[in-house]
Design a protein around this motif. Structure first.
Motif, PDB file in Angstrom:
ATOM      1  N   VAL A 145       0.847  -1.194   0.000  1.00  0.00           N
ATOM      2  CA  VAL A 145       0.000   0.000   0.000  1.00  0.00           C
ATOM      3  C   VAL A 145       0.883   1.245   0.000  1.00  0.00           C
ATOM      4  O   VAL A 145       1.876   1.317   0.729  1.00  0.00           O
ATOM      5  CB  VAL A 145      -0.921   0.014   1.241  1.00  0.00           C
ATOM      6  CG1 VAL A 145      -1.735   1.300   1.291  1.00  0.00           C
ATOM      7  CG2 VAL A 145      -1.854  -1.192   1.213  1.00  0.00           C
ATOM      8  N   ALA A 146       0.518   2.220  -0.826  1.00  0.00           N
ATOM      9  CA  ALA A 146       1.278   3.469  -0.886  1.00  0.00           C
ATOM     10  C   ALA A 146       1.083   4.266   0.406  1.00  0.00           C
ATOM     11  O   ALA A 146       0.031   4.202   1.045  1.00  0.00           O
ATOM     12  CB  ALA A 146       0.820   4.290  -2.078  1.00  0.00           C
ATOM     13  N   TYR A 147       2.099   5.008   0.792  1.00  0.00           N
ATOM     14  CA  TYR A 147       2.037   5.789   2.026  1.00  0.00           C
ATOM     15  C   TYR A 147       2.838   7.070   1.863  1.00  0.00           C
ATOM     16  O   TYR A 147       3.827   7.115   1.135  1.00  0.00           O
ATOM     17  CB  TYR A 147       2.583   4.983   3.208  1.00  0.00           C
ATOM     18  CG  TYR A 147       4.006   4.494   3.006  1.00  0.00           C
ATOM     19  CD1 TYR A 147       5.097   5.274   3.385  1.00  0.00           C
ATOM     20  CD2 TYR A 147       4.256   3.252   2.413  1.00  0.00           C
ATOM     21  CE1 TYR A 147       6.396   4.840   3.201  1.00  0.00           C
ATOM     22  CE2 TYR A 147       5.549   2.805   2.213  1.00  0.00           C
ATOM     23  CZ  TYR A 147       6.616   3.598   2.602  1.00  0.00           C
ATOM     24  OH  TYR A 147       7.899   3.173   2.401  1.00  0.00           O
ATOM     25  N   PRO A 148       2.396   8.155   2.528  1.00  0.00           N
ATOM     26  CA  PRO A 148       3.129   9.426   2.430  1.00  0.00           C
ATOM     27  C   PRO A 148       4.383   9.385   3.293  1.00  0.00           C
ATOM     28  O   PRO A 148       4.399   8.773   4.363  1.00  0.00           O
ATOM     29  CB  PRO A 148       2.126  10.449   2.973  1.00  0.00           C
ATOM     30  CG  PRO A 148       1.292   9.669   3.933  1.00  0.00           C
ATOM     31  CD  PRO A 148       1.182   8.281   3.359  1.00  0.00           C
ATOM     32  N   ILE A 149       5.418  10.062   2.839  1.00  0.00           N
ATOM     33  CA  ILE A 149       6.669  10.144   3.589  1.00  0.00           C
ATOM     34  C   ILE A 149       6.832  11.594   4.045  1.00  0.00           C
ATOM     35  O   ILE A 149       7.219  12.473   3.274  1.00  0.00           O
ATOM     36  CB  ILE A 149       7.868   9.714   2.730  1.00  0.00           C
ATOM     37  CG1 ILE A 149       7.661   8.287   2.202  1.00  0.00           C
ATOM     38  CG2 ILE A 149       9.164   9.796   3.539  1.00  0.00           C
ATOM     39  CD1 ILE A 149       8.733   7.834   1.232  1.00  0.00           C
ATOM     40  N   TYR A 150       6.501  11.847   5.296  1.00  0.00           N
ATOM     41  CA  TYR A 150       6.560  13.195   5.839  1.00  0.00           C
ATOM     42  C   TYR A 150       7.963  13.506   6.360  1.00  0.00           C
ATOM     43  O   TYR A 150       8.607  12.650   6.979  1.00  0.00           O
ATOM     44  CB  TYR A 150       5.547  13.360   6.968  1.00  0.00           C
ATOM     45  CG  TYR A 150       4.110  13.214   6.513  1.00  0.00           C
ATOM     46  CD1 TYR A 150       3.555  14.124   5.618  1.00  0.00           C
ATOM     47  CD2 TYR A 150       3.318  12.154   6.974  1.00  0.00           C
ATOM     48  CE1 TYR A 150       2.239  13.991   5.189  1.00  0.00           C
ATOM     49  CE2 TYR A 150       2.002  12.017   6.545  1.00  0.00           C
ATOM     50  CZ  TYR A 150       1.464  12.938   5.654  1.00  0.00           C
ATOM     51  OH  TYR A 150       0.174  12.806   5.240  1.00  0.00           O
ATOM     52  N   SER A 151       8.416  14.726   6.118  1.00  0.00           N
ATOM     53  CA  SER A 151       9.719  15.149   6.613  1.00  0.00           C
ATOM     54  C   SER A 151       9.687  15.250   8.134  1.00  0.00           C
ATOM     55  O   SER A 151       8.630  15.430   8.745  1.00  0.00           O
ATOM     56  CB  SER A 151      10.091  16.510   6.013  1.00  0.00           C
ATOM     57  OG  SER A 151       9.197  17.513   6.483  1.00  0.00           O
ATOM     58  N   GLU A 152      10.852  15.135   8.743  1.00  0.00           N
ATOM     59  CA  GLU A 152      10.928  15.244  10.196  1.00  0.00           C
ATOM     60  C   GLU A 152      10.481  16.622  10.697  1.00  0.00           C
ATOM     61  O   GLU A 152       9.792  16.714  11.718  1.00  0.00           O
ATOM     62  CB  GLU A 152      12.341  14.921  10.684  1.00  0.00           C
ATOM     63  CG  GLU A 152      12.675  13.436  10.667  1.00  0.00           C
ATOM     64  CD  GLU A 152      11.668  12.610  11.458  1.00  0.00           C
ATOM     65  OE1 GLU A 152      11.319  13.022  12.589  1.00  0.00           O
ATOM     66  OE2 GLU A 152      11.221  11.572  10.953  1.00  0.00           O
TER      67      GLU A 152
END
Length: 260
Positions: A145-152
């Protein structure tokens, strides 16, 4: 085709409006208010079940509504143009709703406010970019499943919002629509809490809510509204008062004691 509906305003034992029991020519139902205490939700659920049972036992919609209009907590029978109008009424905030939502926020001198300001001010355009991972087929044939990669740095702002109480403990708000940012771009502080609850709580089961809010400016608007409210509290400039005469500053300063 829409038709007028008759409804009863239902008040919970804690004095807050739980929602609206309604009937048209063929059906009955109950519309929960978008904002309410746990007592409101319990009251509304009980009314909904009893109203349906009465209708199933053979009472006409009008008869069921008339029967329940004599119950404790029931208002008079009123008419709305259609069910959509009643649902819109259920989404409308009252001054008491606003005070309750703002009462969950951290006290003005809580370090969480400073952390929010520092974290948000440190955000760069690059930090706001949200790439997506996953979505590829693994060697075993399973598609991840695709997922967002949020910056720290963006995660830091989100954590600060949670820590200062911007997400209401009434997570039912997350099932409703996201309040729209006005053309002026100035969101009310109560709407900012509702928006934060919808976006941040829903992110836990619906990836990408935060990404969408960052992209369309909603995230910036809710942070700006909360920071402006906090600045107003610190400067003693807020003019709104709760129904019992308590001002916003007192609500903000006392809420932690109420929860302990």
């Amino acid at each position: 085709m829409t038709e007028p509906v008759r409804y009863i305003t239902v008040t919970a034992p804690d004095g807050n409006i739980a929602g609206y029991a309604w009937a048209d020519s063929t059906e009955v139902g109950f519309v929960h208010r978008a904002v309410g205490s746990p007592s409101c939700f319990a009251t509304g659920s009980e009314w909904r079940g009893r109203l349906y049972d009465a209708h199933r036992r053979g009472l006409s919609p009008a008869g069921a509504l008339a029967l329940f209009s004599r119950e404790p907590g029931a208002g008079r029978v009123t008419q709305a143009p259609d069910l959509a109008a009643l649902e819109e009424l259920a989404r409308t905030l009252t001054p008491a709703d606003e005070q309750r939502l703002l009462g969950h926020l951290a006290a003005p001198d809580d370090p969480a406010w400073r952390e929010l300001a520092e974290a948000y001010d440190a955000l760069t355009d690059a930090d706001r970019e949200v790439p997506w991972g996953g979505g590829r087929k693994k060697p075993n044939g399973v598609i991840q499943v695709a997922y967002p990669i949020y910056s720290e740095p963006l995660r830091r702002v989100v954590k600060a919002l949670w820590n200062l109480g911007a997400v209401s403990p009434d997570y039912r708000l997350a099932s409703g629509p996201i309040p729209q940012v006005p053309p002026s771009g100035r969101m009310s502080p109560a709407d900012a809490v509702r928006t934060a609850t919808v976006i941040l709580a829903a992110e836990r089961c619906c990836d990408g809510m935060i990404a969408d809010a960052v992209k369309d400016g909603t995230f910036d608007a809710l942070v700006a509204a909360l920071r402006a409210w906090h600045a107003g509290v610190q400067a003693g400039r807020l003019s709104g008062a709760a129904p019992d005469g308590t001002d916003d500053t007192a609500v903000a300063r006392s809420h932690r004691a109420d929860k302990s």
